[in-house]
Write an enzyme that holds these catalytic residues in place. Structure first.
Site, PDB file in Angstrom:
ATOM      1  N   HIS A  17       0.543  -1.465  -0.304  1.00  0.00           N
ATOM      2  CA  HIS A  17      -0.098  -0.137   0.276  1.00  0.00           C
ATOM      3  C   HIS A  17       1.061   1.424  -0.063  1.00  0.00           C
ATOM      4  O   HIS A  17       0.485   2.357  -0.704  1.00  0.00           O
ATOM      5  CB  HIS A  17      -0.953   0.089   0.997  1.00  0.00           C
ATOM      6  CG  HIS A  17      -1.971  -1.273   1.677  1.00  0.00           C
ATOM      7  ND1 HIS A  17      -2.090  -1.276   2.240  1.00  0.00           N
ATOM      8  CD2 HIS A  17      -3.053  -1.126   0.405  1.00  0.00           C
ATOM      9  CE1 HIS A  17      -3.308  -2.883   1.919  1.00  0.00           C
ATOM     10  NE2 HIS A  17      -3.714  -2.119   1.125  1.00  0.00           N
ATOM     11  N   LYS A  41     -16.070  -8.094   5.333  1.00  0.00           N
ATOM     12  CA  LYS A  41     -15.377  -8.718   5.430  1.00  0.00           C
ATOM     13  C   LYS A  41     -14.186  -9.071   6.695  1.00  0.00           C
ATOM     14  O   LYS A  41     -13.645  -9.670   7.123  1.00  0.00           O
ATOM     15  CB  LYS A  41     -13.708  -7.494   4.510  1.00  0.00           C
ATOM     16  CG  LYS A  41     -13.704  -7.684   3.215  1.00  0.00           C
ATOM     17  CD  LYS A  41     -12.473  -7.369   2.883  1.00  0.00           C
ATOM     18  CE  LYS A  41     -12.268  -7.238   1.315  1.00  0.00           C
ATOM     19  NZ  LYS A  41     -10.584  -6.891   0.964  1.00  0.00           N
ATOM     20  N   ARG A  95      -1.534  -6.048  -8.106  1.00  0.00           N
ATOM     21  CA  ARG A  95      -0.677  -7.452  -7.269  1.00  0.00           C
ATOM     22  C   ARG A  95      -0.772  -8.326  -9.072  1.00  0.00           C
ATOM     23  O   ARG A  95      -0.285  -7.872  -9.887  1.00  0.00           O
ATOM     24  CB  ARG A  95      -0.182  -7.861  -6.837  1.00  0.00           C
ATOM     25  CG  ARG A  95      -1.155  -6.884  -5.330  1.00  0.00           C
ATOM     26  CD  ARG A  95      -1.533  -7.516  -4.293  1.00  0.00           C
ATOM     27  NE  ARG A  95      -2.529  -7.135  -4.356  1.00  0.00           N
ATOM     28  CZ  ARG A  95      -3.423  -7.407  -3.234  1.00  0.00           C
ATOM     29  NH1 ARG A  95      -3.115  -7.590  -2.366  1.00  0.00           N
ATOM     30  NH2 ARG A  95      -5.027  -7.382  -3.161  1.00  0.00           N
ATOM     31  N   SER A 133      -2.572  -8.094   2.478  1.00  0.00           N
ATOM     32  CA  SER A 133      -3.063  -7.890   3.929  1.00  0.00           C
ATOM     33  C   SER A 133      -3.379  -9.244   4.811  1.00  0.00           C
ATOM     34  O   SER A 133      -3.388  -9.584   5.338  1.00  0.00           O
ATOM     35  CB  SER A 133      -4.102  -6.875   4.403  1.00  0.00           C
ATOM     36  OG  SER A 133      -3.342  -5.897   4.303  1.00  0.00           O
TER      37      SER A 133
END
Ligand code: ADP
Length: 163
Positions: A17, A41, A95, A133
């Site tokens: 990030h 989430k 990514r 993460s």
């Protein structure tokens, strides 16, 4: 003034990030980091904790670049958040191929909702591209060393959660 919105869960903020934030700063005059509440989430860190961690990571970037960064929690639709903060650009990190499908759909839907807001994708430095993460949390939970993926304050915050 060009304003960009970089949205995410940041649960927790990683060096991936931070890499995208640094790159994004070169594109806009003000970068708003949208921290999604994301109850679905089931985040490990509370919204307040995530915001504080992102702010701590941004302080040295602001000092170094002299740019403007605002950390902004949000719960509404991304495109509405972008309008609220006056952003003309949504910044996303890309990514692997796995991110592409979802991002492709998001751009299409968001463009249908508001064609004036452009989504810009950036890739992190090669050493930081694989960081996620979710995996950082998994490694920390199992007692692994996450110091290559997050800064020392985040390493400590993870230890407090899983210690
Ligand atoms: P994660 O997907 O790791 O849970 P977020 O939802 O907080 O992270 O992601 C916010 C944004 O940051 C997304 O656009 C995501 O693709 C991007 N991002 C996260 N990690 C990286 C990385 N290592 N390299 C590039 N972009 C990243």
């Amino acid at each position: 003034m060009r304003i960009g919105l970089y949205p995410g869960t940041f649960d927790p903020v990683t060096l991936g990030h931070v890499d995208i934030i640094q790159r994004g700063m070169a594109l806009v005059d003000r970068l708003v980091i949208g921290v999604a509440i994301n109850r679905d989430k089931g985040p490990l860190f509370s919204l307040e904790e995530r915001v504080a961690m992102v702010e701590a990571e941004c302080a040295p970037i602001i000092a170094k670049t002299g740019g403007e960064i605002i950390v902004h929690p949000f719960e509404n639709l991304l495109i509405d958040c972008a309008r609220d903060v006056g952003a003309s650009i949504i910044l996303r990190g890309l990514r692997a191929v796995a991110d592409f499908e979802y991002e492709f759909q998001m751009v299409g839907m968001n463009r249908a909702l508001d064609a004036s807001i452009e989504t810009v994708f950036m890739m992190a430095d090669a050493r930081r591209q694989a960081i996620a993460s979710k995996l950082v949390k998994e490694i920390a939970r199992l007692g692994g060393d996450v110091s290559k993926f997050v800064t020392p304050p985040v390493v400590e915050a993870l230890k407090r959660k899983y210690g």
